[in-house]
Design a protein around this motif. Structure first.
Motif, short mmCIF file in Angstrom:
data_model
loop_
_atom_site.label_atom_id
_atom_site.label_comp_id
_atom_site.label_asym_id
_atom_site.label_seq_id
_atom_site.Cartn_x
_atom_site.Cartn_y
_atom_site.Cartn_z
N PHE A 1 0.84 -1.20 0.00
CA PHE A 1 0.00 0.00 0.00
C PHE A 1 0.88 1.25 0.00
O PHE A 1 0.58 2.23 -0.68
CB PHE A 1 -0.92 0.02 1.22
CG PHE A 1 -1.62 -1.30 1.49
CD1 PHE A 1 -2.03 -2.12 0.44
CD2 PHE A 1 -1.88 -1.72 2.79
CE1 PHE A 1 -2.67 -3.32 0.68
CE2 PHE A 1 -2.52 -2.92 3.05
CZ PHE A 1 -2.90 -3.73 1.99
N VAL A 2 1.96 1.19 0.77
CA VAL A 2 2.91 2.32 0.81
C VAL A 2 3.56 2.51 -0.55
O VAL A 2 3.69 3.64 -1.04
CB VAL A 2 3.97 2.09 1.91
CG1 VAL A 2 5.07 3.16 1.83
CG2 VAL A 2 3.32 2.09 3.29
N ALA A 3 3.99 1.41 -1.17
CA ALA A 3 4.63 1.50 -2.49
C ALA A 3 3.68 2.11 -3.52
O ALA A 3 4.09 2.90 -4.37
CB ALA A 3 5.08 0.12 -2.95
N TYR A 4 2.41 1.77 -3.41
CA TYR A 4 1.40 2.34 -4.32
C TYR A 4 1.22 3.83 -4.07
O TYR A 4 1.26 4.65 -5.00
CB TYR A 4 0.08 1.60 -4.14
CG TYR A 4 -1.03 2.12 -5.01
CD1 TYR A 4 -1.19 1.64 -6.31
CD2 TYR A 4 -1.93 3.08 -4.55
CE1 TYR A 4 -2.21 2.11 -7.13
CE2 TYR A 4 -2.95 3.56 -5.36
CZ TYR A 4 -3.08 3.08 -6.64
OH TYR A 4 -4.08 3.56 -7.45
N ALA B 1 10.00 -2.23 -6.56
CA ALA B 1 9.05 -1.26 -6.00
C ALA B 1 8.57 -1.69 -4.62
O ALA B 1 8.48 -0.88 -3.69
CB ALA B 1 7.86 -1.08 -6.95
N TYR B 2 8.26 -2.98 -4.48
CA TYR B 2 7.76 -3.46 -3.18
C TYR B 2 8.84 -3.34 -2.11
O TYR B 2 8.55 -2.99 -0.96
CB TYR B 2 7.30 -4.92 -3.30
CG TYR B 2 6.38 -5.32 -2.17
CD1 TYR B 2 5.00 -5.23 -2.30
CD2 TYR B 2 6.89 -5.75 -0.95
CE1 TYR B 2 4.15 -5.56 -1.26
CE2 TYR B 2 6.05 -6.08 0.10
CZ TYR B 2 4.69 -5.99 -0.06
OH TYR B 2 3.85 -6.30 0.99
N ALA B 3 10.09 -3.59 -2.49
CA ALA B 3 11.20 -3.47 -1.53
C ALA B 3 11.34 -2.03 -1.03
O ALA B 3 11.66 -1.80 0.14
CB ALA B 3 12.50 -3.94 -2.17
N LYS B 4 11.09 -1.07 -1.91
CA LYS B 4 11.10 0.34 -1.48
C LYS B 4 9.98 0.60 -0.47
O LYS B 4 10.16 1.36 0.48
CB LYS B 4 10.94 1.27 -2.69
CG LYS B 4 12.16 1.34 -3.60
CD LYS B 4 11.91 2.31 -4.75
CE LYS B 4 13.09 2.37 -5.70
NZ LYS B 4 12.81 3.29 -6.84
#
Length: 341
Positions: free
Chosen positions: A48-51, A246-249
């Motif tokens: 959710f944060v990555a989005y 992206a998810y790792a970020k």
């Protein structure tokens, strides 16, 4: 060649150049549509944060979310292509799909770690009043879970092993959904359950249940993972790599803010509001805020995967005859995307 012909050729060349630029721009703007299957858990919040932070956009991914009420259906949806990625615990259902070459784990997400509140072991008020006031005393009592072969099933076995009794000494009650587990505990239909802190802590604080202990005292293990279909790995590897970046970020940002000893109040509020839209969409922010912040759990930096523990989990499922004995770790995990240990 006349001046008129030169001018016309130049004009045509210009038009062709503009058309090429327009086509290139259109191609650059095209994004891969990606569906992520998740639970409305704070432990799934890195996506959710990555989005919200635009990390998926930076990787040219148009991400949407499909929400489920238990882990195993997410693996089924990933195998069928209804979702492209799944976030869930390592379950028997996932392993059986991996044995059929349908899905593979590509990264680690949630990992128990001492010092960071994780899965809480809880008792119903009724059972607590009747003497169930420590974790070892779950022997002989009923325990809620979603399905046979779920993470709740496995976690209960880890406690039983550590305390020296057999899991058959606990009456496991499959209730299919997390919400049904909570309702059964609150009403006293089951004696105990293990639950994520953003649900468990508010139950205890409101007086609806009692805290017995923490899973990390029994198992610092790889609870949930990121997985995708074998088809995506073989035929759309670039998309998988971009999604993982992206998810790792999102994980790095979540851990930096939500697990900080002294977080910046403005950053904490901003991120909590982001997460609340997905974890508690039907609640006022003021009501959801405390449980989200109390429910922050340790996420694997860089999606690094505890492959040693995943292999141990796989062996337990084999020993319980819940998974085909021929399943190999390299069928369950593709270790080419992230660091493993």
């Amino acid at each position: 060649m006349t001046f008129a012909n030169m001018t016309r050729r130049a004009w045509l060349a210009g038009v062709a150049g503009l058309s090429l630029l327009s086509a290139t721009a259109a191609t650059a703007q095209e994004k891969d549509d990606v569906v992520l299957g998740a639970l409305r858990f704070t432990s799934h919040a890195a996506g959710f944060v990555a989005y919200e932070k635009g990390y998926f956009d930076e990787e040219n991914l148009n991400v949407s979310f499909e929400f489920f009420q238990a882990a195993q259906p997410i693996a089924v949806a990933t195998a069928s292509g209804d979702v492209d990625f799944g976030l869930a615990g390592v379950t028997g259902g996932m392993m059986n799909l991996a044995e059929k070459d349908a899905v593979r784990i590509v990264g680690g997400v949630l990992h128990e770690k001492k010092g960071v509140d994780g899965m809480m072991v809880m008792a119903s008020n009724q059972a607590y009043e009747n003497g169930l006031d420590t974790v070892p005393e779950i022997k002989g009592h009923s325990m809620a879970m979603t399905q046979v072969g779920s993470t709740f099933h496995y976690m209960t076995s880890r406690i039983a092993d550590a305390e020296g009794f057999d899991i058959s000494d606990v009456r496991l009650v499959p209730l299919q959904k997390v919400g049904a587990m909570v309702a059964a505990l609150k009403s006293g239909q089951v004696d105990a359950m293990i639950m994520v802190p953003h649900i468990a802590k508010p139950l205890v604080e409101s007086g609806a249940a009692k805290e017995l202990g923490w899973l990390y005292d029994y198992a610092e293990y790889q609870i949930s993972t990121l997985f995708t279909s074998v088809d995506n790995i073989e035929n759309n590897r670039d998309m998988v790599e971009r999604f993982i970046r992206a998810y790792a970020k999102g994980i790095a940002e979540f851990n930096r803010v939500m697990l900080a000893e002294n977080p910046d109040p403005a950053e904490l509020d901003e991120m909590t509001r982001m997460i609340a839209k997905y974890v508690a969409p039907d609640k006022p922010y003021e009501e959801a805020m405390a449980s989200i912040q109390m429910g922050a759990m340790n996420l694997n930096e860089g999606l690094a995967l505890n492959m040693t523990d995943v292999a141990a989990q796989m062996q337990w499922f084999k020993d319980q005859n819940l998974v085909d004995s021929d399943l190999a770790v390299d069928q369950l995990v593709d270790d080419s995307f992230v660091e493993t240990y």
